[in-house]
Design an enzyme around this catalytic site. Sequence first.
Site, mmCIF file in Angstrom:
data_model
loop_
_atom_site.group_PDB
_atom_site.id
_atom_site.type_symbol
_atom_site.label_atom_id
_atom_site.label_comp_id
_atom_site.label_asym_id
_atom_site.label_seq_id
_atom_site.Cartn_x
_atom_site.Cartn_y
_atom_site.Cartn_z
ATOM 1 N N ASP A 109 0.814 -1.216 0.000
ATOM 2 C CA ASP A 109 0.000 0.000 0.000
ATOM 3 C C ASP A 109 0.846 1.264 0.000
ATOM 4 O OD1 ASP A 109 1.073 -0.187 2.515
ATOM 5 O OD2 ASP A 109 -0.812 0.096 3.603
ATOM 6 N N CYS A 112 5.139 -0.264 2.657
ATOM 7 C CA CYS A 112 5.748 -1.569 2.939
ATOM 8 C C CYS A 112 7.096 -1.455 3.647
ATOM 9 C CB CYS A 112 5.870 -2.395 1.667
ATOM 10 S SG CYS A 112 6.883 -1.659 0.365
ATOM 11 N N HIS A 218 9.204 -3.371 -3.569
ATOM 12 C CA HIS A 218 8.542 -3.874 -2.377
ATOM 13 C C HIS A 218 9.545 -4.365 -1.339
ATOM 14 C CE1 HIS A 218 4.961 -5.176 -0.287
ATOM 15 N NE2 HIS A 218 5.454 -6.400 -0.128
#
Length: 245
Positions: A109, A112, A218
């Site tokens: 979102d 991370c 990520h």
Amino acid sequence: MDENHRNPFANASTSARASGSTSASSNSSFSSSVADTDDDQTIARILAEDESLRREGKLGKRLSHLDSIPHTPRVNREIPDINDATLDHELLSGRLATYGLAELQMEGDGNCQFRALADQLFRNADYHKHVRKHVVKQLKQQRKLYEEYVPMKYRHYTRKMKKHGEWGDHVTLQAAADRFEAKICLVTSFRDQSYIEILPHNKNPLREAWLSFWSEVHYNSLYANGVLALPDVPTRKPRRKHWLF
């Protein structure tokens, strides 16, 4: 650098007493000050009372043979296309399997990096907004340490990083290492850089945080294989991801 900046949590109780003896300019500013002090005290208490959060350096011993490259803070680079991201993900997965590591998945979102740090430091990824707040404080209070790595107006950068969902970068990782006196260890998907250590400026780290870093996209929290199955380790399924893996 003064003592408060070297260890922002050491004087949390002192700050609380000082805030009680100083009249606030308004009710709203006073409430904000009290909230900040409460957050500081909570963080200090968690870090001080739960030695298990440091995991006794087990991951560090496991990967002590790896050579770490010197870390240079930087903002995020261009996001790779889906084909490159797929290859990078496969490379990272292979490395984690080789090292005997498992990922605790963080929600994709935009928070991370801060979620992964919160999980490593406090065993609670939902504490990410407090981690972000302290990282932004560090960026503001120690501007000279980070400004040269930010290719934009620094005030704009700190305002951007304050926002929920703004992606963290290697500048915020350095600020987190400095703020929390932590060695941040990244296992990456980079082809020529499998492992990066981020050390706090001019101080010995008191704790470690282990993260996986995939393709500029990520971050996840890392544990030794088998640890995530233990009853005292939180598990969660991310609700959202940036990529379909």
